[in-house]
Design an enzyme around this catalytic site. Structure first.
Site, mmCIF file in Angstrom:
data_model
loop_
_atom_site.group_PDB
_atom_site.id
_atom_site.type_symbol
_atom_site.label_atom_id
_atom_site.label_comp_id
_atom_site.label_asym_id
_atom_site.label_seq_id
_atom_site.Cartn_x
_atom_site.Cartn_y
_atom_site.Cartn_z
ATOM 1 N N ASP A 206 0.830 -1.201 0.000
ATOM 2 C CA ASP A 206 0.000 0.000 0.000
ATOM 3 C C ASP A 206 0.872 1.262 0.000
ATOM 4 O O ASP A 206 1.851 1.336 0.752
ATOM 5 C CB ASP A 206 -0.878 -0.026 1.263
ATOM 6 C CG ASP A 206 -1.918 1.077 1.275
ATOM 7 O OD1 ASP A 206 -2.724 1.150 0.353
ATOM 8 O OD2 ASP A 206 -1.908 1.892 2.228
ATOM 9 N N GLU A 258 14.129 -15.174 0.953
ATOM 10 C CA GLU A 258 14.469 -16.173 1.976
ATOM 11 C C GLU A 258 13.512 -17.362 1.932
ATOM 12 O O GLU A 258 13.782 -18.401 2.511
ATOM 13 C CB GLU A 258 14.342 -15.566 3.395
ATOM 14 C CG GLU A 258 15.383 -14.557 3.756
ATOM 15 C CD GLU A 258 14.990 -13.784 5.031
ATOM 16 O OE1 GLU A 258 14.053 -14.204 5.758
ATOM 17 O OE2 GLU A 258 15.618 -12.752 5.289
HETATM 18 C C1 GLC Z 1 -4.265 3.162 -0.721
HETATM 19 C C2 GLC Z 1 -5.477 2.273 -0.649
HETATM 20 C C3 GLC Z 1 -6.632 3.088 -0.172
HETATM 21 C C4 GLC Z 1 -6.312 3.617 1.204
HETATM 22 C C5 GLC Z 1 -5.005 4.404 1.195
HETATM 23 C C6 GLC Z 1 -4.498 4.651 2.592
HETATM 24 O O1 GLC Z 1 -4.379 4.144 -1.673
HETATM 25 O O2 GLC Z 1 -5.694 1.654 -1.872
HETATM 26 O O3 GLC Z 1 -7.827 2.364 -0.153
HETATM 27 O O4 GLC Z 1 -7.350 4.463 1.641
HETATM 28 O O5 GLC Z 1 -3.986 3.683 0.541
HETATM 29 O O6 GLC Z 1 -3.976 3.494 3.163
#
Ligand code: GLC
Length: 555
Positions: A206, A258
């Site tokens: 993310d 790993e």
């Molecule tokens: C990314 C995710 C989104 C989330 C953001 C904060 O863009 O796809 O859904 O709100 O990160 O974590």
């Protein structure tokens, strides 16, 4: 040419995105969960996907539906337990489906033990050094430390009663970690090992482009507007896509290596140019990255071809496969984007639909886009419900909206709830099989009554349905030696028509022009987004052909 079969799976996989809250509810509380996913593995198997990416399932107060993690080694009780997660991984593997959870390294929840300790320890404490705490500006420190803004609207800083401010590029419940701190590196590498050790096949990373902030946290300065017709340029930004971020992922790659099997990472990285994106997926960093240029492209042949060429060139130069993405849990579903002259794609940029929706147009193009993306070289993401042709739910009552974006933009942006409505599986009325018959609660977002026509049950066996189109395409894609990883060669076509060959003997044609396009005479239709009549491909239709003798155009 296709890669030999021992090429890693992620170079050609079809990865189905499970937005866990909205996929299937096993417990009957109106929220999707691991039990629900387990019960639907046979569906995913018969659909023909290679892997599932599951949006965050860790313990979380759910301020941003799981993207605010309070414990990365626990599963939220809404969704299940670690033992159930392990069972899911084992069962999915028995079905030949890999499992890729979502990891959230840019920020934690404000309920994470580290942030609670930081609050308790007070200004200047070592506990605060794992996050980005700063004194405010102005004589009383009442002004934020800089002018950064939250992706969800409003300032990126919140002030505590003790006077310190902390940074959150998203909601205040999502404080940003300080990746200069060694604890942060050690903790995430350990979390990766925890889950790799439980059998997961990779991670979706993310906000991969946000982890490193410029020293001194300088103010944002206005960015030059892109010049139409000129190539995009990278512009230095104080908190997005900083070069140093790749060092973090080099260490992560070593962790993945790993473990036996082909473990992989897919980056959520928004970069200014394809070159910048390619930097995330070099041989010693992450493996793949979502292709947001493809997702954000308009339904325009020239624009799509440019994105395809640039993606293949830049990713190919670093030895990485391309990925093709049409929708996800953050953007307006593509039948609704394509069903208008133009529509905002990213809820964060204010969703501004341009003109009335023509649902039939949207579905026609979505069907064609599916055949396009599944024929391109590389791997493909399918967002749950896309295989049912679900539209964006644009008329959710304000009272049910939950996305923090809705509140933080002062109700000017509806946020992302409209693409997150629970899936319709069967039956005539809500919950359409999403929850069990004896459920104690309604689905967490209301499903449109008209979705009885779009259930898996209603579409199964109907050759004209979007679901059967996806099933047929995935079956062919798996069986055809030309599809998946590899290369393409464009064919000469009039403006507005995209046609490319993949060896051996496969051609994909997409007609985005207003005129019907006669297909080559020596071809046989393998699959069409609509029936092909008299050898002519209609506007907004796509077709897969088996072909003997075609010569590529000069590049
Ligand atoms: C990314 C995710 C989104 C989330 C953001 C904060 O863009 O796809 O859904 O709100 O990160 O974590």
């Amino acid at each position: 040419m296709s890669q030999p079969s021992k090429a890693p799976w992620w170079r050609s996989a079809v990865i189905y995105q499970v937005y866990i809250r909205s996929f299937a509810d096993g417990s009957g509380d109106g929220v999707g969960d691991i039990a629900g996913i387990r019960s639907r593995l046979p569906y995913l198997k018969s659909l023909g996907v290679d892997a599932i990416w599951i949006n965050p399932w860790f313990k979380s107060p759910q301020a941003d539906h799981g993207y605010d993690v309070s414990d990365y080694r626990a599963i939220d009780e809404l969704f299940g337990t670690v033992a159930e997660a392990e069972q899911l991984v084992a069962e999915a593997h028995r079905h030949g489906i890999r499992v890729v959870p979502d990891i959230v390294p840019n920020h934690t929840s404000d309920q994470h033990a580290w942030f609670r300790a930081a609050l308790a320890a007070g200004p200047g404490s070592p506990e605060r050094e794992r996050y980005i705490f700063r004194p405010g500006l102005g004589p009383d420190g009442t002004l934020p430390p800089n002018n950064w803004v939250s992706e969800f609207g409003g300032p990126a800083w919140t002030r505590l009663p003790d006077g310190d401010w902390y940074l959150h590029l998203f909601a205040p419940e999502q404080p940003d970690l300080d990746w200069n701190h060694p604890d942060v590196h050690a903790e995430f590498e350990d979390v990766l090992r925890f889950w790799f050790g439980r059998g997961v096949d990779g991670f979706r990373v993310d906000v991969a482009h946000g982890l490193v902030k410029a020293p001194g946290l300088p103010d944002l300065t206005p960015r030059p507007d892109p010049v139409p017709g000129e190539p995009r340029r990278h512009v230095d930004h104080p908190h997005w896509d900083r070069d140093e971020v790749h060092d973090i992922f080099r260490a992560w790659r070593k962790v993945a290596d790993e473990f036996p099997g082909d473990r992989c990472f897919v980056a959520e990285a928004w970069a200014d140019t394809p070159e910048r994106l390619a930097a995330y997926v070099r041989a010693d960093t992450l493996h793949t990255a979502f292709n947001f240029d493809f997702l954000t492209a308009s339904w325009d042949a020239e624009e799509l071809r440019t994105v395809v060429d640039d993606s293949l060139a830049m990713l190919g130069a670093v030895g990485a496969p391309a990925t093709w993405v049409l929708s996800n849990h953050d953007v307006v579903r593509h039948p609704s984007r394509y069903g208008r002259r133009g529509a905002g794609h990213w809820a964060g940029a204010r969703y501004a639909p341009d003109g009335p929706l023509d649902p039939a147009l949207g579905i026609r193009r979505a069907r064609a886009a599916a055949l396009l993306s599944l024929a391109l070289p590389g791997s493909v993401y399918v967002y749950q419900g896309e295989e049912l042709g679900l539209p964006e739910v644009e008329d959710l009552p304000e009272s049910v909206r939950q996305d923090p974006m809705w509140e933080r933009t002062g109700h000017t942006d509806p946020g992302r709830d409209g693409c997150r409505v629970p899936l319709p599986w069967s039956g005539q009325r809500t919950p359409f099989g999403f929850s069990p018959d004896d459920a104690t609660a309604e689905p967490w977002l209301p499903q449109p009554a008209s979705w009885h026509e779009l259930t898996v049950e209603a579409q199964t066996g109907d050759p004209a349905s979007v679901l059967e189109l996806y099933r047929a395409a995935l079956r062919l894609r798996r069986a055809h030696p030309a599809l998946g990883d590899g290369t393409l060669a464009w064919l000469d076509t009039p403006p507005g028509v995209l046609a490319f060959r993949r060896d051996p003997g496969f051609v994909c044609v997409v007609n985005l022009s207003a005129a019907p396009y006669p297909l080559p005479g020596d071809s046989r239709v393998l699959l069409g987004s609509a029936p092909v009549e008299d050898g002519v491909l209609g506007t907004d239709h796509a077709v897969w052909l088996e072909i003997q003798d075609v010569q590529p155009s000069t590049p």
